[in-house]
Every structure is written in C-alpha cells, then in structure tokens.
Design an enzyme around this catalytic site. Sequence first.
Site, PDB file in Angstrom:
ATOM      1  N   HIS A 124      60.588  -0.750  74.987  1.00 40.04           N
ATOM      2  CA  HIS A 124      59.129  -0.031  75.209  1.00 40.04           C
ATOM      3  C   HIS A 124      59.373   1.241  73.897  1.00 40.04           C
ATOM      4  CE1 HIS A 124      58.476  -2.679  78.484  1.00 40.04           C
ATOM      5  NE2 HIS A 124      59.582  -1.302  79.199  1.00 40.04           N
ATOM      6  N   ASP A 161      60.896 -10.261  77.701  1.00 42.02           N
ATOM      7  CA  ASP A 161      61.153  -9.940  79.022  1.00 42.02           C
ATOM      8  C   ASP A 161      60.250  -9.812  79.925  1.00 42.02           C
ATOM      9  OD1 ASP A 161      63.258  -6.894  79.035  1.00 42.02           O
ATOM     10  OD2 ASP A 161      61.381  -6.801  80.383  1.00 42.02           O
ATOM     11  N   HIS A 163      58.484  -7.801  80.856  1.00 44.99           N
ATOM     12  CA  HIS A 163      57.665  -6.411  81.008  1.00 44.99           C
ATOM     13  C   HIS A 163      57.329  -6.182  79.361  1.00 44.99           C
ATOM     14  CE1 HIS A 163      60.665  -4.193  83.307  1.00 44.99           C
ATOM     15  NE2 HIS A 163      59.511  -4.496  84.074  1.00 44.99           N
ATOM     16  N   ASP A 245      64.279 -10.185  83.249  1.00 42.89           N
ATOM     17  CA  ASP A 245      64.332  -9.119  84.045  1.00 42.89           C
ATOM     18  C   ASP A 245      63.229 -10.814  84.898  1.00 42.89           C
ATOM     19  OD1 ASP A 245      62.847  -8.431  82.034  1.00 42.89           O
ATOM     20  OD2 ASP A 245      63.195  -6.685  82.391  1.00 42.89           O
TER      21      ASP A 245
HETATM   22 ZN   LIG Z   1      62.011  -5.605  81.000  1.00 46.52          ZN
END
Ligand SMILES: [Zn+2]
Length: 308
Positions: A124, A161, A163, A245
């Site tokens: 991120h 991931d 996200h 995740d």
């Molecule tokens: Zn994540």
Amino acid sequence: MSVALFTHPAALAHDTGEGHPECADRVRAVLRALDTQEFANLLREVAPLAPVESLRPAHRQAHIDAILALPADEVTYIDGDTVFSPGSLEAALRGAGGACAAVDAVMEGWAKAAFVAMRPPGHHAERERAMGFCLFNNAAVAAFHARARWGLKRIAVVDFDVHHGNGTQDIFWDDAELFYGSSHQFPCYPGTGRAAETGVAGNVVNAPLPPGSGPDAFRAAWSARILPALAAFKPELLIISAGFDAHAADPLAQLRLKEADFAWITRELLAMADTHCPGRVVSLLEGGYDLTALAASAAAHVRVLMRP
Ligand SMILES: [Zn+2]
C-alpha cells in the site's frame, strides 16, 4: 531445490499497539510454521538493512525524509491504522533490505527462490506516502534493485493479497517495463484496482473479485486475465506480493480461499517463472490476519516454492 528464507527479529519490534491486526505475532506464526522438519532445508538468512539510497527509485525523497524524521522514541499515527513506533524504522529498512537480498540470492543463483518473512508489509505504500500498515514498498524497492544491480529489463510483481496493492500500481503505472498484476476483493480497502486501471501501456492488470468470491473465481481470474498478461510480458524476474488475507478465515475481508488455493497460484507462478526467467521467484510477505490461517497458508506457499 534451495529456497532462502530471509527474516530478522527487528520485524517483531515494529509495535502497532494493542489489538492491531498487523501485529508481531503474524511473523512469529509464520516462522513457527516454517520451523518444522519438512522445512529443515530452507536456507535461513538475515534480512539486512536497506541503504536509504535503495528506496529512492521507488519513493520520492520527501516521503523517505518524512519517515526518517519521525520520532524514534514515541508512537506516531501516520494515518488511522499506519503506525510508526520506536522499532519501526529498523523493521521497515530490513523488510526492504531483505527483499533486495532475496533478489540477489536468486540472481546469484545460490537460491532458486526466496521468501521474505518481515513486517510491516509494503504494497500500500505509494511513491509519496505511507498508508495501510505500509511504510516502504518492499516489492517496488526490490524491483528497482533488480534493475539497477542486475540490469534486468522486465520485472513483474504479482499480488494475491486480498487488498489491492495501490502503492505498487502507483509506482509502476508509467513504466512499461514494470508489470503489476493483482487479484483482490473489490469493493474493499483501499478502493483502487478496477479492471479499467491498466497503467500507461497495459502493464497493470487488475482482477477485482466481489466479496464472497471463492476458489473458482480466484483461479479463473488468474487463468483468464493475469497469467496470460504476465506470459505476454515475459518477465525476467517474478516478485510475489504474498498476502494470505484472501483466506476464508481472515477477519479483514470476505474472500473464501483455502491453503490449497495459495498452493495452486504458487505452482502457476513457478511454472511461469520456469518458462520466462529460469525459475527466479522472490516472494514477500504482505497481509494475512488470522494467525492460524496465515501460518498454514504461508507454509503451503513455501512448500510449493521448495517443490520437493
Ligand atoms: Zn491485505
């Protein structure tokens, strides 16, 4: 097949505070899972500190300076969930340094693949800002290191991931010789990663998956979209943003993967690397917040990397 495992106790000293999902127990759980007889052949290596200069191709100097200027003796909230504690700078620099050392290990050839078990995660972190638990973008730093040190031309980061790796996308967006491919839950944090976000030259491939998606949708997204684009890109090095995740047990999102799905995508990516970049794979721990699922999923991933 020799696989290197890079880590350092500094990863445990990045203190995000009571109840924060991105906690030191994550790395402890992963390392405990990799501390069994079946992983005895991992080459256990120390994640070195990244020189500050190595961060520059991925991040603006103002961002690097801002992180370096944070107080070393108290906790700072960079945003609502991104924390900088007294141990965070060393952890972050060893995360980036471990990623670069993992690149060196596979390029020097003494490891066929490498897994970096460090935190904070990185995907991120954008060119100009820390966010989403991430301070520096380890995958991007490693990619630029591979270019500068080893003269590689086409470098791919792939990211499973749950996200979207907005940071890696941001940093790679306008560089046609860097590829970013991601599957992720959408809508979800951080809000980017629509299929229409394709980079300057089709070098960004996003496969958003609706909440509740399971193994079939995940595998179809990779098989139909990301893997064919990656094959066409012909990477000389494959870097994996390995977040776990998307597991069904994870508390931060609502995809429904199991350990077998992480093993599957790892096998697919190894096959891709065998075809294009003599097997060179560097994998970096990103998310994964259910400790049991994280440990089992990371073990499934590394088990395939070792391909007995
Ligand atoms: Zn994540």
